[in-house]
Design a protein around this motif. Sequence first.
Motif, PDB file in Angstrom:
ATOM      1  N   ALA B 433     -22.350 -14.589 -13.742  1.00 15.67           N
ATOM      2  CA  ALA B 433     -22.749 -14.531 -14.865  1.00 15.67           C
ATOM      3  C   ALA B 433     -22.632 -13.487 -15.356  1.00 15.67           C
ATOM      4  CB  ALA B 433     -23.404 -15.516 -15.667  1.00 15.67           C
ATOM      5  N   PRO B 434     -22.429 -12.802 -15.986  1.00 16.13           N
ATOM      6  CA  PRO B 434     -23.414 -10.821 -16.467  1.00 16.13           C
ATOM      7  C   PRO B 434     -24.580 -11.126 -16.743  1.00 16.13           C
ATOM      8  CG  PRO B 434     -21.507 -11.659 -17.498  1.00 16.13           C
ATOM      9  CD  PRO B 434     -21.355 -12.851 -16.980  1.00 16.13           C
ATOM     10  N   ILE B 435     -25.402 -10.143 -16.162  1.00 16.28           N
ATOM     11  CA  ILE B 435     -26.965 -10.210 -16.961  1.00 16.28           C
ATOM     12  C   ILE B 435     -26.880  -9.356 -17.744  1.00 16.28           C
ATOM     13  CG2 ILE B 435     -29.348 -10.216 -16.220  1.00 16.28           C
ATOM     14  CD1 ILE B 435     -28.445 -10.062 -13.185  1.00 16.28           C
ATOM     15  N   ILE B 436     -26.977 -10.828 -19.232  1.00 19.37           N
ATOM     16  CA  ILE B 436     -26.299  -9.329 -20.299  1.00 19.37           C
ATOM     17  C   ILE B 436     -27.978 -10.622 -21.345  1.00 19.37           C
ATOM     18  CG2 ILE B 436     -24.919  -7.803 -19.961  1.00 19.37           C
ATOM     19  CD1 ILE B 436     -23.080 -10.229 -21.824  1.00 19.37           C
ATOM     20  N   ASP B 437     -27.755  -9.935 -22.657  1.00 22.94           N
ATOM     21  CA  ASP B 437     -28.512 -10.485 -23.931  1.00 22.94           C
ATOM     22  C   ASP B 437     -27.723 -11.308 -24.196  1.00 22.94           C
ATOM     23  OD1 ASP B 437     -30.524  -8.885 -23.626  1.00 22.94           O
ATOM     24  OD2 ASP B 437     -30.053  -7.700 -25.611  1.00 22.94           O
ATOM     25  N   GLY B 438     -27.878 -12.979 -23.829  1.00 21.20           N
ATOM     26  CA  GLY B 438     -27.660 -14.003 -24.558  1.00 21.20           C
ATOM     27  C   GLY B 438     -26.491 -14.754 -23.779  1.00 21.20           C
ATOM     28  N   VAL B 439     -26.872 -14.348 -22.126  1.00 21.06           N
ATOM     29  CA  VAL B 439     -26.034 -15.717 -21.052  1.00 21.06           C
ATOM     30  C   VAL B 439     -27.454 -15.352 -20.013  1.00 21.06           C
ATOM     31  CG1 VAL B 439     -24.027 -15.064 -19.693  1.00 21.06           C
ATOM     32  CG2 VAL B 439     -23.621 -14.045 -21.993  1.00 21.06           C
ATOM     33  N   ALA B 440     -27.411 -16.609 -19.477  1.00 22.42           N
ATOM     34  CA  ALA B 440     -28.209 -16.605 -19.005  1.00 22.42           C
ATOM     35  C   ALA B 440     -28.125 -18.255 -18.531  1.00 22.42           C
ATOM     36  CB  ALA B 440     -29.783 -17.837 -19.731  1.00 22.42           C
ATOM     37  N   GLU B 441     -28.197 -18.259 -16.947  1.00 20.83           N
ATOM     38  CA  GLU B 441     -28.103 -18.982 -15.996  1.00 20.83           C
ATOM     39  C   GLU B 441     -28.994 -20.446 -15.870  1.00 20.83           C
ATOM     40  OE1 GLU B 441     -26.667 -18.060 -11.890  1.00 20.83           O
ATOM     41  OE2 GLU B 441     -25.352 -16.814 -12.622  1.00 20.83           O
ATOM     42  N   THR B 442     -28.570 -21.508 -16.722  1.00 21.77           N
ATOM     43  CA  THR B 442     -29.852 -22.433 -16.528  1.00 21.77           C
ATOM     44  C   THR B 442     -29.911 -23.760 -15.048  1.00 21.77           C
ATOM     45  OG1 THR B 442     -28.841 -23.719 -18.126  1.00 21.77           O
ATOM     46  CG2 THR B 442     -30.328 -22.172 -19.151  1.00 21.77           C
ATOM     47  N   GLY B 443     -29.293 -23.747 -14.729  1.00 16.20           N
ATOM     48  CA  GLY B 443     -29.127 -24.713 -13.524  1.00 16.20           C
ATOM     49  C   GLY B 443     -27.882 -25.150 -12.700  1.00 16.20           C
ATOM     50  N   LEU B 444     -27.655 -26.213 -12.518  1.00 14.63           N
ATOM     51  CA  LEU B 444     -26.352 -26.744 -12.246  1.00 14.63           C
ATOM     52  C   LEU B 444     -26.184 -28.082 -12.324  1.00 14.63           C
ATOM     53  CD1 LEU B 444     -26.712 -26.413  -7.590  1.00 14.63           C
ATOM     54  CD2 LEU B 444     -25.969 -24.806  -9.938  1.00 14.63           C
ATOM     55  N   VAL B 445     -24.634 -28.198 -12.900  1.00 10.20           N
ATOM     56  CA  VAL B 445     -24.055 -29.385 -13.272  1.00 10.20           C
ATOM     57  C   VAL B 445     -23.311 -30.255 -12.465  1.00 10.20           C
ATOM     58  CG1 VAL B 445     -22.385 -30.342 -14.704  1.00 10.20           C
ATOM     59  CG2 VAL B 445     -23.526 -27.680 -15.395  1.00 10.20           C
ATOM     60  N   ARG B 446     -23.046 -31.694 -11.519  1.00  9.57           N
ATOM     61  CA  ARG B 446     -22.623 -32.275 -11.253  1.00  9.57           C
ATOM     62  C   ARG B 446     -22.459 -33.138 -11.696  1.00  9.57           C
ATOM     63  NH1 ARG B 446     -24.890 -30.022  -6.049  1.00  9.57           N
ATOM     64  NH2 ARG B 446     -26.401 -28.422  -5.891  1.00  9.57           N
ATOM     65  N   ASP B 447     -20.977 -33.980 -11.048  1.00  7.45           N
ATOM     66  CA  ASP B 447     -20.364 -35.453 -11.231  1.00  7.45           C
ATOM     67  C   ASP B 447     -20.254 -34.917 -12.712  1.00  7.45           C
ATOM     68  OD1 ASP B 447     -21.149 -35.777  -8.630  1.00  7.45           O
ATOM     69  OD2 ASP B 447     -22.974 -36.640  -9.219  1.00  7.45           O
ATOM     70  N   GLU B 448     -19.546 -34.126 -13.544  1.00  6.53           N
ATOM     71  CA  GLU B 448     -19.729 -34.417 -14.527  1.00  6.53           C
ATOM     72  C   GLU B 448     -17.365 -33.893 -14.736  1.00  6.53           C
ATOM     73  OE1 GLU B 448     -20.678 -31.577 -18.238  1.00  6.53           O
ATOM     74  OE2 GLU B 448     -22.345 -32.584 -17.297  1.00  6.53           O
ATOM     75  N   VAL B 449     -16.230 -33.906 -15.871  1.00  5.25           N
ATOM     76  CA  VAL B 449     -15.227 -33.368 -16.349  1.00  5.25           C
ATOM     77  C   VAL B 449     -15.148 -32.961 -16.905  1.00  5.25           C
ATOM     78  CG1 VAL B 449     -14.789 -36.134 -14.977  1.00  5.25           C
ATOM     79  CG2 VAL B 449     -15.309 -35.694 -17.320  1.00  5.25           C
ATOM     80  N   PHE B 450     -14.153 -31.993 -16.637  1.00  2.00           N
ATOM     81  CA  PHE B 450     -13.506 -31.462 -17.728  1.00  2.00           C
ATOM     82  C   PHE B 450     -13.292 -32.826 -19.180  1.00  2.00           C
ATOM     83  CE2 PHE B 450     -12.015 -28.792 -14.712  1.00  2.00           C
ATOM     84  CZ  PHE B 450     -12.873 -28.110 -14.538  1.00  2.00           C
ATOM     85  N   ILE B 451     -13.576 -31.944 -20.030  1.00  2.00           N
ATOM     86  CA  ILE B 451     -13.116 -32.708 -21.259  1.00  2.00           C
ATOM     87  C   ILE B 451     -12.518 -31.578 -21.906  1.00  2.00           C
ATOM     88  CG2 ILE B 451     -15.492 -34.580 -21.487  1.00  2.00           C
ATOM     89  CD1 ILE B 451     -16.533 -32.941 -23.962  1.00  2.00           C
ATOM     90  N   ASP B 452     -11.903 -31.194 -22.831  1.00  2.00           N
ATOM     91  CA  ASP B 452     -11.257 -30.408 -23.331  1.00  2.00           C
ATOM     92  C   ASP B 452     -11.137 -28.668 -23.117  1.00  2.00           C
ATOM     93  OD1 ASP B 452     -10.090 -29.267 -25.571  1.00  2.00           O
ATOM     94  OD2 ASP B 452     -11.631 -28.567 -27.112  1.00  2.00           O
ATOM     95  N   TRP B 453      -9.865 -27.965 -23.120  1.00  2.00           N
ATOM     96  CA  TRP B 453      -9.863 -26.826 -22.830  1.00  2.00           C
ATOM     97  C   TRP B 453      -8.706 -26.735 -23.566  1.00  2.00           C
ATOM     98  CZ3 TRP B 453      -9.445 -31.296 -19.923  1.00  2.00           C
ATOM     99  CH2 TRP B 453      -8.222 -32.062 -19.948  1.00  2.00           C
ATOM    100  N   ASP B 454      -8.566 -25.672 -23.564  1.00  2.00           N
ATOM    101  CA  ASP B 454      -7.554 -24.582 -24.781  1.00  2.00           C
ATOM    102  C   ASP B 454      -6.767 -23.957 -24.055  1.00  2.00           C
ATOM    103  OD1 ASP B 454      -6.114 -23.571 -26.425  1.00  2.00           O
ATOM    104  OD2 ASP B 454      -7.645 -21.622 -26.722  1.00  2.00           O
ATOM    105  N   ASP B 455      -5.425 -25.364 -23.386  1.00  2.00           N
ATOM    106  CA  ASP B 455      -4.562 -24.381 -23.391  1.00  2.00           C
ATOM    107  C   ASP B 455      -3.096 -23.267 -23.713  1.00  2.00           C
ATOM    108  OD1 ASP B 455      -3.339 -26.179 -24.566  1.00  2.00           O
ATOM    109  OD2 ASP B 455      -2.543 -27.341 -23.068  1.00  2.00           O
ATOM    110  N   THR B 456      -3.319 -23.285 -24.864  1.00  2.00           N
ATOM    111  CA  THR B 456      -2.963 -22.002 -25.333  1.00  2.00           C
ATOM    112  C   THR B 456      -2.896 -20.880 -25.147  1.00  2.00           C
ATOM    113  OG1 THR B 456      -4.223 -22.176 -27.572  1.00  2.00           O
ATOM    114  CG2 THR B 456      -2.079 -24.196 -27.317  1.00  2.00           C
ATOM    115  N   HIS B 457      -3.618 -20.654 -24.751  1.00  2.00           N
ATOM    116  CA  HIS B 457      -4.748 -19.169 -24.008  1.00  2.00           C
ATOM    117  C   HIS B 457      -4.346 -18.979 -23.197  1.00  2.00           C
ATOM    118  CE1 HIS B 457      -7.938 -16.248 -23.902  1.00  2.00           C
ATOM    119  NE2 HIS B 457      -7.780 -15.925 -24.393  1.00  2.00           N
TER     120      HIS B 457
END
Lengths: 295, 681
Positions: B433-457
């Motif tokens: 991630a870019p190290i800029i204001d408002g963006v922060a890495e806060t940990g890892l995510v495991r064993d999760e699925v994608f629930i929503d995505w925008d396939d019109t983009h």
Amino acid sequence: MNNDTALLEPDFLNKLNRLELVSKKVFAGKLRGERRSKRRGESVEFADYRNYTVGDDLRFLDWNIYARLDRLFLKLFLEEEDLMVSIIFDTSKSMDYGQPHKGIYARQVAAAIAYIGLVNQDRVSLYPFADGIVDEMKGLRGKRTTPRMLDFVSRCDYRPASDLTTACKQYAIRHPQRGIVIVISDFFDKGGFEAGLRFLLGRDLDIYVIHVLSPQETEPTVTGDLQLADIEDEDVAEVTISRALINRYKHNLEAYCAHVRDYCTRRGIAHLFTTTDVPFDQLILNYLRRRGLVR
Amino acid sequence: MNFLTPGTIALAGALTIPPLVALYFLKLKRQKYAISSTLLWKKAIEDLHVNSPFQRLRTSLLLLLQLLVLALAALALGHPMMAIERDREKSLILIIDQSASMAVAEENQLTRLDLAKREAKRVVDSMDENSRAMVIAFCDRATVPSSYDNDKDALKRKIDSIEQTDSTSMLSEAINLAEAYSQNIIIGTSSGNDVAPEASASATVMLFTDGRVADANDVSPQRLDLTNMEIVRIGSRSDNVGIITMDALRNYERPEMLQVFATARNFSDKPVTIDATLYFDGEHMDVQTVELAPGMIPAADDDSTPSDDDNAGVPLPGSVASIAFDEIEFASAGVAEIRLNTQDALRADDKAFAIIPPSRRVNLLLVVDDNRKLVDLLSILNIDLTIMSPDEYENAPDDVLADGSRSRFDVVMFDNHSTDRLPTGNYFFWGGAPIIDGVAETGLVRDEVFIDWDDTHPILRHTDVSAIEIFDHWKRINLPPEAIILIEGSSEHSNVLSLLSRDGSQFLICAFGLLATDDQGESVLNTAWMLHWSFPLFTVDTIDFLASTLSAKALSSLRPGQPQMVPIPPNTDTVIVLRPDGKQDRLPTAGAQKITYARTRRVGIYTISPGVEGGDRIAVNLLDVNESRVNPKTTFEIGSSPIATTTGENLVDEPLWPWLVLGLLVICLIEWIVYNRRVFV
């Protein structure tokens, strides 16, 4: 109309017996009758004197005058003669109308006047007319001819056209004698009534006009959108009856009657207007007497 | 006076009046009646004709009355409406639509905006001495030409000053302004009279519009009582064909070849055949003929307006056609314009512009430690690829990475690397991630699925997101609210793929890396997606999207009214913007490298001088279905309550049929009296 009694009831005839026709003028007649004549004659009524001439009837010399004046005078007496009565009555189609019936009413009047004349030994002539004089019964005299007179009056038919002028002209040509002429009509003559009366006036007759209308003509009761058909000539007037139209009709009728009356009065013609709802006997016994036609 | 169903009058008249006249003539077959003589009757009739000039009229009075009755009945069936001047309320709020669809020329070449101004001025004229009005003009934003005033001349001058725009219609801001001003007049007025809060709250709102308001359903007034709202419908034309999309694309293999696409849509109720002409920098290039089926179901009769496809939202079959100009050789930068040769209602949507940048290969910097597969994939793409390791990147001199404040590379792609060394540019982070204001890495995510995505983009349009499987983990990254989440996991802040724009830079942040490290410290695949056919397509689409402002595609155009950040050359004091209408705006820069230009209310090309190459022109296109559908709405919904619109000036349409029926009854009564008078003489 063949029933005599439908025209004149016996009781009514008895009443008429006492009446006689009066002429405002004195006329010379043909036969010696019960009236004064212009001629000097042999009646008891003194008229005048004249000088004796050779050949005169000596019975008529006035001997008293001869005694006083020593001159011969002849006494003249009025001759009593019969009166010629002509009744010209309307039998055109327009008279076949009304309730009471105008035609019957006119015949009753004609018959009654004729009867009075007959009773008084007058010479009575009857002339029904439509588009001219359609028939005639001349010279009836004496009460005995009453049935003939009544029969004649009853059986006249109604004819389509009405032409008073022609009828009067024909009468004036055919009858040079003078006397009483009684014209009975409704005067609904589209050719006008004046010319006809003028023919009579020219003969120096004693003229009486009896103008007869029915109540339906003086007070019309028609309503709605109508096609008014003239029963004489089938002429048609399309009208939508309104109060204004009725008023205008009455006004015109009044003016027309007044015109007939004025025309007659100015020319010395005795005029009598009547409607058929005036009882017939009342007309004869009262109104005609008041007008001086009978006494 | 107008009629809601004028056809009924003719029908009813034709069916009843001739039979009545015929019956009257039949009725005049008079009854035959015998009389002794017509002598005096004819004279009486003649006398009446002479004496009474209205005799003829009187004889047919019944017929005249009956004809009058029938005429009144026929008129009543026609639903007559009379425009009646109504006393204006104490406080009036005149809201005038100045959006693109109001530019439609109606009768006498007056535009809908002209007509709306005229009606508004009539309303002002009809105000009494104690009334006051305010004027609000709105398109995509609202302005207040005049606050509450009772000076009629001043109000009319302010109404006249409202200018036409090519923007969309957004009513909510206007309603908010109206509410705000209604509250303000409690304090006092120019005449010195205070107005009670209740009076201000009951102000009458008059909206002058053609009804094409995009956000009418979202308007939710707090204090104004919109049940009394009066909507004056302006305009009647519906014949319009417009361009609703436009794009230009360089050939991937042969960047000097250009493709220009557009979509034209017919909004009228008749089929049309029109020519679409392509121009480059005003020079004619190509023509295509387009046939379009009706976009609206034709009106059932003259009175009703044609029904459109508002509810369905789907155009009628055949009413939309694509226009594609292929293989146009055009290597340099310029302006592509597609113009529809038509004389339809709205001119603003008959042309669309695209700024074409010069053809140039994408210059991509890949910052990668060890990802052979990614390097191989990028190597075979038609791009200029530069590869650096993370250390090289962090240690590289500034002028290697940036030219001034701007990145030298069109796109910079980081593989499992986060950095704050980010000159203005386009960045793509895999597992970082870019190290800029408002963006922060806060940990890892495991064993999760994608629930929503925008396939019109555009980035995901060729990607089968359901086929992506993450073996190990992805990073939990907190993002500022303006970030667009393209793929979302099931837990909070589980933003798998996000797009963030800030200060002219774009950051595409993918929370998972392509590779992961196993227990033995070996690099292993974190996802099998790299082996899936959709991965190269995703990569190409991403580079395309991020670099689009620089290379292969046309610069994205603005909608009317949208602001644009304009880069300006260093040491420039004043920038001149030449607008499409020929007027100029002089803008002081105050030493800034960028300025925001927002006076983009009209469709066309805005030229900035002096400008930076590639950023010295702005294309503004309407491309708005709602504005192009110019057919005025007969009913209008504010919030969820429908409000009928009126066409009539400042007048109120009152139904006249009850009066006609009353007149009819009176005439029947007169007729009855006349009839009886006539019969009972």
